[in-house]
Design a protein around this motif. Structure first.
Motif, PDB file in Angstrom:
ATOM      1  N   VAL A 186      52.552  46.683  48.407  1.00 40.88           N
ATOM      2  CA  VAL A 186      51.268  46.505  49.090  1.00 40.88           C
ATOM      3  C   VAL A 186      51.230  45.146  49.790  1.00 40.88           C
ATOM      4  CG1 VAL A 186      48.785  46.266  48.736  1.00 40.88           C
ATOM      5  CG2 VAL A 186      50.060  48.009  47.472  1.00 40.88           C
ATOM      6  N   ASP A 187      50.744  45.127  51.002  1.00 40.04           N
ATOM      7  CA  ASP A 187      50.523  43.873  51.723  1.00 40.04           C
ATOM      8  C   ASP A 187      49.195  43.287  51.255  1.00 40.04           C
ATOM      9  OD1 ASP A 187      50.260  41.761  53.448  1.00 40.04           O
ATOM     10  OD2 ASP A 187      49.899  43.000  55.232  1.00 40.04           O
ATOM     11  N   LEU A 188      49.265  42.287  50.357  1.00 37.66           N
ATOM     12  CA  LEU A 188      48.036  41.734  49.790  1.00 37.66           C
ATOM     13  C   LEU A 188      47.136  41.131  50.856  1.00 37.66           C
ATOM     14  CD1 LEU A 188      49.312  40.063  46.483  1.00 37.66           C
ATOM     15  CD2 LEU A 188      48.184  42.274  46.768  1.00 37.66           C
ATOM     16  N   ALA A 189      47.735  40.628  51.932  1.00 39.07           N
ATOM     17  CA  ALA A 189      46.932  40.025  52.992  1.00 39.07           C
ATOM     18  C   ALA A 189      46.016  41.041  53.668  1.00 39.07           C
ATOM     19  CB  ALA A 189      47.838  39.374  54.030  1.00 39.07           C
ATOM     20  N   SER A 190      46.316  42.324  53.507  1.00 37.61           N
ATOM     21  CA  SER A 190      45.477  43.365  54.112  1.00 37.61           C
ATOM     22  C   SER A 190      44.267  43.709  53.247  1.00 37.61           C
ATOM     23  CB  SER A 190      46.301  44.634  54.343  1.00 37.61           C
ATOM     24  OG  SER A 190      46.654  45.247  53.101  1.00 37.61           O
ATOM     25  N   LEU A 191      44.215  43.178  52.037  1.00 38.92           N
ATOM     26  CA  LEU A 191      43.131  43.494  51.105  1.00 38.92           C
ATOM     27  C   LEU A 191      42.051  42.416  51.170  1.00 38.92           C
ATOM     28  CD1 LEU A 191      45.258  44.637  48.041  1.00 38.92           C
ATOM     29  CD2 LEU A 191      44.137  46.076  49.760  1.00 38.92           C
ATOM     30  N   PRO A 192      40.818  42.749  50.817  1.00 36.67           N
ATOM     31  CA  PRO A 192      39.725  41.769  50.904  1.00 36.67           C
ATOM     32  C   PRO A 192      39.958  40.577  49.989  1.00 36.67           C
ATOM     33  CG  PRO A 192      38.866  43.995  50.605  1.00 36.67           C
ATOM     34  CD  PRO A 192      40.339  44.078  50.391  1.00 36.67           C
ATOM     35  N   GLU A 193      39.703  39.374  50.501  1.00 37.57           N
ATOM     36  CA  GLU A 193      39.681  38.183  49.660  1.00 37.57           C
ATOM     37  C   GLU A 193      38.315  38.076  49.008  1.00 37.57           C
ATOM     38  OE1 GLU A 193      40.104  33.310  49.929  1.00 37.57           O
ATOM     39  OE2 GLU A 193      40.493  34.543  51.705  1.00 37.57           O
ATOM     40  N   VAL A 194      38.282  37.819  47.703  1.00 41.62           N
ATOM     41  CA  VAL A 194      37.022  37.763  46.974  1.00 41.62           C
ATOM     42  C   VAL A 194      36.997  36.505  46.120  1.00 41.62           C
ATOM     43  CG1 VAL A 194      36.627  40.258  46.914  1.00 41.62           C
ATOM     44  CG2 VAL A 194      37.993  39.186  45.112  1.00 41.62           C
ATOM     45  N   PRO A 195      35.819  35.960  45.829  1.00 40.79           N
ATOM     46  CA  PRO A 195      35.739  34.802  44.923  1.00 40.79           C
ATOM     47  C   PRO A 195      36.065  35.224  43.498  1.00 40.79           C
ATOM     48  CG  PRO A 195      33.542  35.559  45.501  1.00 40.79           C
ATOM     49  CD  PRO A 195      34.486  36.342  46.346  1.00 40.79           C
ATOM     50  N   GLN A 196      36.778  34.361  42.786  1.00 41.86           N
ATOM     51  CA  GLN A 196      37.099  34.672  41.389  1.00 41.86           C
ATOM     52  C   GLN A 196      35.854  34.518  40.534  1.00 41.86           C
ATOM     53  OE1 GLN A 196      40.842  33.231  39.426  1.00 41.86           O
ATOM     54  NE2 GLN A 196      39.398  32.273  38.028  1.00 41.86           N
ATOM     55  N   GLU A 197      35.594  35.524  39.713  1.00 50.66           N
ATOM     56  CA  GLU A 197      34.477  35.478  38.771  1.00 50.66           C
ATOM     57  C   GLU A 197      35.026  35.265  37.355  1.00 50.66           C
ATOM     58  OE1 GLU A 197      31.269  38.364  39.477  1.00 50.66           O
ATOM     59  OE2 GLU A 197      32.576  39.215  41.031  1.00 50.66           O
ATOM     60  N   ARG A 198      34.173  35.501  36.369  1.00 50.01           N
ATOM     61  CA  ARG A 198      34.586  35.404  34.972  1.00 50.01           C
ATOM     62  C   ARG A 198      35.887  36.173  34.747  1.00 50.01           C
ATOM     63  NH1 ARG A 198      34.573  39.411  31.570  1.00 50.01           N
ATOM     64  NH2 ARG A 198      34.528  39.062  29.313  1.00 50.01           N
ATOM     65  N   LEU A 199      36.847  35.556  34.067  1.00 53.89           N
ATOM     66  CA  LEU A 199      38.137  36.191  33.820  1.00 53.89           C
ATOM     67  C   LEU A 199      38.094  37.025  32.550  1.00 53.89           C
ATOM     68  CD1 LEU A 199      40.526  33.211  34.632  1.00 53.89           C
ATOM     69  CD2 LEU A 199      40.423  35.388  35.872  1.00 53.89           C
ATOM     70  N   GLY A 200      38.602  38.244  32.638  1.00 52.72           N
ATOM     71  CA  GLY A 200      38.827  39.051  31.450  1.00 52.72           C
ATOM     72  C   GLY A 200      40.296  39.009  31.067  1.00 52.72           C
ATOM     73  N   VAL A 201      40.657  39.719  30.018  1.00 51.16           N
ATOM     74  CA  VAL A 201      42.075  39.934  29.721  1.00 51.16           C
ATOM     75  C   VAL A 201      42.694  40.581  30.964  1.00 51.16           C
ATOM     76  CG1 VAL A 201      43.705  41.151  28.215  1.00 51.16           C
ATOM     77  CG2 VAL A 201      41.609  40.144  27.254  1.00 51.16           C
ATOM     78  N   PRO A 202      43.898  40.169  31.388  1.00 49.70           N
ATOM     79  CA  PRO A 202      44.419  40.623  32.683  1.00 49.70           C
ATOM     80  C   PRO A 202      44.715  42.112  32.796  1.00 49.70           C
ATOM     81  CG  PRO A 202      45.528  38.614  31.972  1.00 49.70           C
ATOM     82  CD  PRO A 202      44.714  39.097  30.814  1.00 49.70           C
ATOM     83  N   TRP A 203      44.734  42.830  31.718  1.00 44.83           N
ATOM     84  CA  TRP A 203      44.893  44.279  31.777  1.00 44.83           C
ATOM     85  C   TRP A 203      44.004  44.913  30.715  1.00 44.83           C
ATOM     86  CZ3 TRP A 203      47.903  40.964  29.204  1.00 44.83           C
ATOM     87  CH2 TRP A 203      48.322  41.302  27.918  1.00 44.83           C
TER      88      TRP A 203
END
Length: 286
Positions: free
Chosen positions: A49-66
């Motif tokens: 996937v071309d990550l640059a093609s996906l929306p940039e969003v502000p980071q919110e509260r972090l959960g466990v990564p999966w």
């Protein structure tokens, strides 16, 4: 890839960091980062996937990564110098204990000491996330079963762990005692899991400095060993032990107090930051 989940508790959204460290929303591709996403074929598709093609969003509260962690397996005394500071012999075989998955929280979640806690402690560790089922695998093929790596803080309550009967699990499995992340870094980005610096600062003071090359049992050996005891499934987490510098080993010992802060990291895997609190169920559920 550096995968993460962020947003309100129970409503975390999947995301990835691009090459510039910007958060890119994966919601158009994934409902969540589940064990099925961590399999080799699924990760290969994501890498395309071309990550640059996906929306940039502000980071919110972090959960466990999966989502959907099945097992939280931990290894004790896996650095010889940590065993020495604990006054324990270097183990002939891996020391295995478990944290309940309810202990797992995001990388910046408050660490909440249990009621009557007296000896809270810290442990920076390399976490290994399984991506394909491993049962009775050989050491030579073990790393092929790894989806990625992450930072883990194996928080402990030493009185519960060592002085009040039962197994280690009791002092290791309290709510919030397993901060994980900030990211799950896929295995292709880590050339050698036995060449990673680890560190932890307490209130801004460096207390732990180590490198995974000094493990008694390396990652491949641990996966092979555990796979002979239990089947490892995608989404399972192995926390591989800590280098010296824990509070129990200091002279005199030093234990966590409300208001303390912990900053910790592993090379290439990001940093965590936690503030320590007295028992407060609202903070547990933050």
């Amino acid at each position: 890839m550096k995968l993460l989940r962020h947003g309100p508790k129970g409503h975390e959204r999947p995301a990835a960091l691009d090459a510039q460290g910007r958060v890119r929303d994966l919601s158009s591709l994934l409902v969540d980062i589940t064990p099925a996403v961590l399999t080799p074929a699924s990760l290969q598709r994501l890498r395309g996937v071309d990550l640059a093609s996906l929306p940039e969003v502000p980071q919110e509260r972090l959960g466990v990564p999966w989502a959907g962690m099945g097992k939280f397996v931990c290894i004790g005394l896996n650095y010889a110098d940590h065993a020495a500071e604990a006054g324990m012999a270097i183990p002939a075989e891996p020391v295995v204990f478990m944290k309940p998955t309810s202990a797992a929280v995001g990388a910046e979640h408050p660490v909440v000491l249990p009621i009557d806690a007296t000896k809270g402690d810290w442990e920076v560790e390399l976490g290994v996330v399984i991506g394909s089922t491993a049962r009775c695998v050989d050491e030579a093929e073990a790393l092929a079963h790894v989806a990625g790596y992450c930072v883990v803080n194996d928080v402990s309550e030493r009185a519960l762990q060592l002085e009040r009967g039962g197994t280690w699990d009791k002092g290791k499995g309290c709510d919030t005692f397993g901060p994980v992340g900030p990211w799950l870094v896929t295995a292709d980005e880590i050339a050698d899991p036995q060449a990673l610096d680890l560190w932890l600062e307490l209130n801004g003071q460096r207390v732990q400095t180590g490198n995974t090359r000094t493990m008694v049992f390396g990652v491949a050996k641990l996966i092979a060993y555990l796979s002979r005891i239990m089947t490892l499934y995608p989404g399972d987490l192995i926390s591989t032990g800590t280098p010296p510098g824990v509070g129990m080993g200091m002279k005199p010992p030093r234990f966590l107090q409300p208001g303390d802060t912990m900053r910790l990291g592993v090379a290439g895997l990001g940093e965590q930051f936690q503030t320590v609190h007295a028992w407060n169920p609202e903070l547990v559920d933050a």
